[in-house]
Design a protein around this motif. Structure first.
Motif, PDB file in Angstrom:
ATOM      1  N   ARG A 110      -9.559  13.229  19.254  1.00 37.71           N
ATOM      2  CA  ARG A 110     -10.994  12.236  18.769  1.00 37.71           C
ATOM      3  C   ARG A 110     -11.522  13.068  17.174  1.00 37.71           C
ATOM      4  N   TYR A 111     -11.467  12.582  16.447  1.00 34.29           N
ATOM      5  CA  TYR A 111     -12.141  12.642  15.226  1.00 34.29           C
ATOM      6  C   TYR A 111     -13.625  11.840  15.274  1.00 34.29           C
ATOM      7  N   LYS A 112     -14.886  12.129  14.122  1.00 34.21           N
ATOM      8  CA  LYS A 112     -16.041  11.378  13.645  1.00 34.21           C
ATOM      9  C   LYS A 112     -15.936  11.592  12.739  1.00 34.21           C
ATOM     10  N   THR A 113     -16.044  10.725  12.092  1.00 41.51           N
ATOM     11  CA  THR A 113     -16.264  10.856  10.095  1.00 41.51           C
ATOM     12  C   THR A 113     -17.177  10.422   9.579  1.00 41.51           C
ATOM     13  N   ASN A 114     -18.093  11.403   8.627  1.00 38.13           N
ATOM     14  CA  ASN A 114     -18.948  10.708   8.717  1.00 38.13           C
ATOM     15  C   ASN A 114     -19.067  10.856   6.685  1.00 38.13           C
ATOM     16  N   VAL A 115     -19.967   9.707   5.897  1.00 38.05           N
ATOM     17  CA  VAL A 115     -19.661  10.306   4.466  1.00 38.05           C
ATOM     18  C   VAL A 115     -20.584   9.759   4.634  1.00 38.05           C
ATOM     19  N   ILE A 116     -21.470  10.900   3.897  1.00 35.28           N
ATOM     20  CA  ILE A 116     -23.022  11.242   3.721  1.00 35.28           C
ATOM     21  C   ILE A 116     -22.995  10.121   1.460  1.00 35.28           C
TER      22      ILE A 116
END
Lengths: 183, 804
Positions: free
Chosen positions: B789-795
């Motif tokens: 599982r993975y969670k990407t966060n583009v800031i």
């Protein structure tokens, strides 16, 4: 120029500018010996001379300032530059929990030490790779006399063909010199 | 446009189960997750998609390629997208141990990425070791050294240094250039030859001097020029090949005269000339007297019979006694002959008469006998024998010849008739036989008588002849008488003549000697004139003259022989001198040529020397240039950058790692590490001088320094958990460094971090600070069933709440 002033000057020479003080965040007001920041950067560099005032006061001030920033939701990163008397390790340890601490110290060793401590804030000084690759042939010419340079171009050209090319050039020259005498 | 990785899609690759899509389109990508969830798999996936290989993993496990697919899947796939490259994206699939697909980077890009952009987790701890480990048997062939060498760009300089290296070494020059070797050898040979020739010339000069000193005394005696050629031609011109022979002939001549003279003067030399002449005169007179007296009588006597004996000797010419004796002998013999002849003729005349009477008687008897024989005709005897042969064949009366009965003619029986006839015939035969024998006897006697008669008739001389004979006899008897009478006179004459002959001979000899002596003297006079001796005085005896001339000619011969010998010696000397001069001239010409050649060669060698010096200068300049460049690169570049980076991360470490400056003049450049104290002085290697944490920092900063030292072909830094054992101080510094690299040096950073606080710290520290700045964080974890599982966060950028 005091060590503090020198630190400020060094940073300002590398793109930093002074920030208006004191900071008023909510009801609190914070003031340091100097605060600098740079364009396109979220850095706040706090400069404090430890020769005057107590380290405990500095610690409280910085911790409080950090807490205020967190509360404010700021993403700014704090760097604390301490110039002057070394402060006790416990205080330093405590300070480094909330910010990057650069304990420059009394600066008796001069600018080099200051620059080393502040290096992490300064841009990298990278030489232009193209420059560094260097013009080997002009370097060689620099070590030859003008008379030699006039006749050495054959070798410099041959060097592009590697050792064999240089050897061939040497051989050709020798054999040209001998061609009359051996015929 | 700068290269930028934009997106990675990974399926079932190593720890990744299922598909993970990771946005990479930001200057900084932070990947967080606990150990084992797949951070390294993501980094490896990027490496694989870019390079087609997994060098970082392979360093720790050679067989890792067989385990690239997640254990719950059959096939893994990786898709990577990139902006700014030649290809926008690639997809790699892995099944079993086989990797399919075309990696995004070309060969050079792959190497650059592997070496300069990607710091794998397994590598960091051993980075210094890896950098300094020899890649081949050559201990200097380390990755660090190779990096430094390629960084230095020393190929041309080393080509110059190595290429000009032979210039300083004769043997290497010989090996480099056959001409150099040949010239060297030629020079040596020419010099050697010259030395030999010079030595030879010295010897020959000494010989010539010796010869000259030998020829010197001869020159004055022979009147020779100093010039050998002139002297030689003078000797040749004045050469008289017959001189010695002439001298010898002269000596022989005089000696022969001496001999001749001596032979005359030895026998009866002192004979009394007057006596001899008197004797000669007397004997001549005696001869004359004799010739007038008995001599003439003897001559007359002999002349009287000369008509008969024309061969008789002349007594005036020969020994008279001999002539007289010869004449007497002949006269005696002739008288005897004539007497016998006359007597015989007289006897024969008498005998012929008697003989003629006998012959008449015998002829009469012969006539009678012939008549008797004619009476008995036919061949009675033959017929008788034939009939007797018939007898045995007659048995009856029938004739065996005609077959008729005999009784027709006779009453007598045939047989009887035949026997009587045979008897009669035989009787007749006997008588005839005796008659014939008698006739034979008579005939013989007649023949004998006639033969004797004719012999006697021959002895008969005609009367005319008889007269002639008698006259001759008379002459002969007269002469004989005279000759006999002259016997004693003639003997005396012979003696006189002999005496005169002896005297005359002696006189003749005397005269001959006189003339020969004159001849000898004349010859000697001529000789004396010829050889320039004083003329012969009349008072000088022949013997004295001979003695004098023998002495003189012998002395002259001796002198001539000596002169000849001298000339011969002088000729030999001069010939040798001439030969030496010719040789010297030839040698001088050769020496001229050789010296010219040597000079040419020496000039060429000087040029060669200049060329060699130049090459050496170039080599030296290249060495110095290399030292300068090496020093500059090491000091101003590698060490400066490394120090800058290291000091940023470890500001309170007094020992700073550095590349050791190669010693000046070292042939090869080796990248060795050391530490430098900030206050000066060099110390041991980083491994010995730094704490474990700072050693890691040294390794990390070395990696970054190497990355920053070269042109950023690929402006990426993929760091897999680089801060595992850093203390907090370093972490804070590291964060600042990362920010500098990303914001100021425009490197795209992809950093995997397993520590949560650090991840959060970095997320804050690396927050976008200006419009357009961006940060991507990815948090990877595992679901309870094991899928990723993975969670990407583009800031993105937001103005900060604190305005400063």
């Amino acid at each position: 120029m005091t060590p503090l002033e020198r630190a400020i000057a060094l940073l300002k020479d590398n793109g930093y500018r002074s920030v208006q003080q004191p900071f008023g965040i909510g009801s609190a007001t914070y003031s340091f010996d100097a605060v600098l920041t740079a364009e396109q950067s979220l850095d706040l560099v706090l400069l404090q001379d430890t020769t005057l005032g107590s380290s405990e006061r500095i610690r409280r001030e910085v911790l409080a300032f950090g807490r205020s920033l967190d509360v404010l939701g700021s993403r700014r990163t704090l760097t604390l530059v301490l110039v002057g008397q070394p402060i006790d390790p416990a205080t330093l340890e405590s300070l480094s929990q909330v910010c990057r601490v650069l304990p420059v110290g009394p600066l008796e060793a001069g600018d080099a030490r200051l620059r080393d401590w502040l290096a992490v804030l300064l841009p990298l000084e990278l030489p232009d790779p193209a420059d560094m690759q260097g013009d080997w042939s002009s370097e060689v010419r620099r070590h030859l006399s003008p008379d030699e340079i006039r006749v050495a171009n054959g070798y410099l050209a041959a060097a592009e063909q590697g050792e064999a090319g240089v050897r061939l050039e040497l051989r050709k020259r020798i054999e040209r010199a001998l061609s009359g005498a051996l015929s | 446009m700068m290269h930028q990785l934009t997106e990675l899609v990974v399926s079932d690759f190593r720890s990744i189960k299922g598909t993970v899509t990771i946005p990479l389109d930001a200057p900084i990508v932070l990947i967080h997750g606990p150990n084992g969830v797949g951070k390294t798999s993501i980094a490896t996936a990027i490496e694989l998609a870019l390079t087609g290989d997994i060098a970082g993993l392979k360093r720790s496990d050679e067989k890792v390629q067989n385990h690239l697919v997640n254990r719950d899947a059959q096939e893994a796939s990786i898709a990577l997208r990139m902006a700014g490259g030649t290809r926008p994206e690639t997809t790699m699939t892995i099944r079993g141990g086989a990797i399919r697909g075309m990696p995004l980077l070309d060969e050079a890009g792959r190497t650059f990425f592997t070496d300069r952009c990607y710091l794998s987790q397994s590598t960091l701890g051993r980075l210094l070791d890896i950098y300094q480990a020899p890649t081949a048997r050559d201990p200097s062939n380390t990755p660090l050294t190779n990096f430094v060498k390629s960084l230095l760009g020393l190929d041309q300089l080393e080509a110059l240094i190595d290429g000009t290296f032979p210039a300083g070494h004769k043997a290497r020059m010989s090996k480099l250039s056959g001409d150099f070797d040949r010239a060297d050898q030629l020079e040596g040979r020419l010099q050697g030859e010259q030395r030999e020739i010079d030595a030879l010339q010295r010897n020959q000069d000494a010989e010539a001097a010796k010869l000259l000193s030998q020829v010197e005394p001869l020159r004055s005696t022979l009147g020779l020029s100093e010039d050998p050629s002139a002297a030689a031609s003078h000797l040749a011109e004045t050469e008289d090949p017959e001189l010695l022979a002439r001298h010898e002939a002269r000596v022989n001549n005089v000696i022969a005269l001496q001999f001749q003279w001596s032979s005359f003067t030895t026998d009866e030399a002192q004979a009394d000339r007057a006596a001899l002449e008197l004797e000669e005169a007397e004997s001549a007179r005696a001869v004359e007297a004799y010739s007038a007296g008995p001599g003439s009588r003897l001559a007359a006597a002999i002349t009287s019979i000369r008509t008969i004996f024309p061969d008789l000797a002349d007594p005036a010419q020969t020994d008279p006694e001999e002539a007289r004796a010869g004449a007497i002998l002949l006269v005696d013999r002739e008288i005897n002959r004539l007497d016998t002849l006359l007597a015989s003729a007289q006897t024969a005349s008498r005998s012929i008469g008697t003989r003629d009477q006998s012959i008449s008687q015998h002829q009469a008897r012969l006539k009678l006998l012939n008549n008797q024989i004619a009476d008995i005709a036919g061949d009675a005897a033959g017929l008788g024998q034939a009939l007797a042969a018939l007898l045995p064949h007659v048995t009856d009366d029938i004739c065996p010849v005609c077959d008729r009965p005999f009784n027709e003619v006779s009453e007598v029986s045939l047989r009887t008739h035949l026997s009587e006839e045979v008897a009669r015939l035989v009787g007749q035969s006997e008588k005839l036989k005796s008659l014939v024998a008698e006739r034979q006897q008579v005939q013989t006697q007649v023949a004998e008588l006639e033969r004797g008669r004719s012999a006697e008739a021959a002895r008969v001389i005609a009367p005319v002849d008889v007269t002639a004979h008698q006259q001759r006899l008379a002459i002969l008897r007269t002469a004989k008488g005279e000759l006999d009478a002259l016997a004693s006179d003639t003997a005396e004459g012979a003696r006189i003549r002999s005496r005169h002959a002896n005297a005359a001979r002696a006189i003749a000899q005397l005269r001959l000697r006189d003339s020969t002596s004159a001849e000898i003297r004349s010859t000697l006079t001529t000789l004396a004139e010829t050889i320039g001796e004083p003329a012969i005085a009349g008072t000088e005896t022949t013997q004295d003259v001979l003695t004098r001339l023998i002495t003189v000619t012998e002395a002259a011969q001796k002198a001539a022989i000596e002169t000849h010998t001298d000339r011969k010696i002088a000729a030999d000397l001069v010939t040798r001198l001439k030969a030496l001069a010719v040789e010297k001239a030839e040698r001088a010409a050769q020496t001229e040529v050789r010296k010219e050649k040597l000079a040419q060669l020496t000039a060429a060698q000087r040029t060669v020397k200049r060329e060699r010096d130049l090459a050496s200068s170039v080599g030296r300049a290249a060495t110095e240039a290399r030292s300068a460049i090496v020093g500059r690169v090491f000091n101003e570049r590698l060490n400066a950058i490394w120090r800058d980076l290291f000091v940023r991360l470890a500001p309170n470490e007094p020992f700073v790692p550095a590349f050791m400056l190669p010693a000046a003049g070292e042939k090869t450049v080796n990248a060795l590490l050391e530490t430098v104290h900030r206050d000066g002085g060099t110390y041991g290697r980083p491994g010995a001088m730094l704490s474990a944490g700072n050693l890691n920092t040294a390794a990390l900063t070395l990696f970054l320094a190497l990355h920053l030292s070269v042109r950023p072909e690929l402006p990426w830094l993929l760091l897999d958990d680089p801060v595992q054992s850093m203390d907090e101080l370093h972490v804070a510094q590291f964060a600042a460094l990362l920010r500098t690299l990303a914001k100021r040096e425009h490197r795209q950073l992809i950093i995997a971090i397993h520590e949560r606080p650090l991840f959060e710290y970095l997320s804050l520290e690396l927050s976008p600070a200006f419009v357009g700045d961006k940060l991507i964080t990815i948090e990877v974890s595992k679901s309870p069933e094991g899928s990723t599982r993975y969670k990407t966060n583009v800031i993105g950028f937001e103005p900060d709440r604190l305005v400063a």
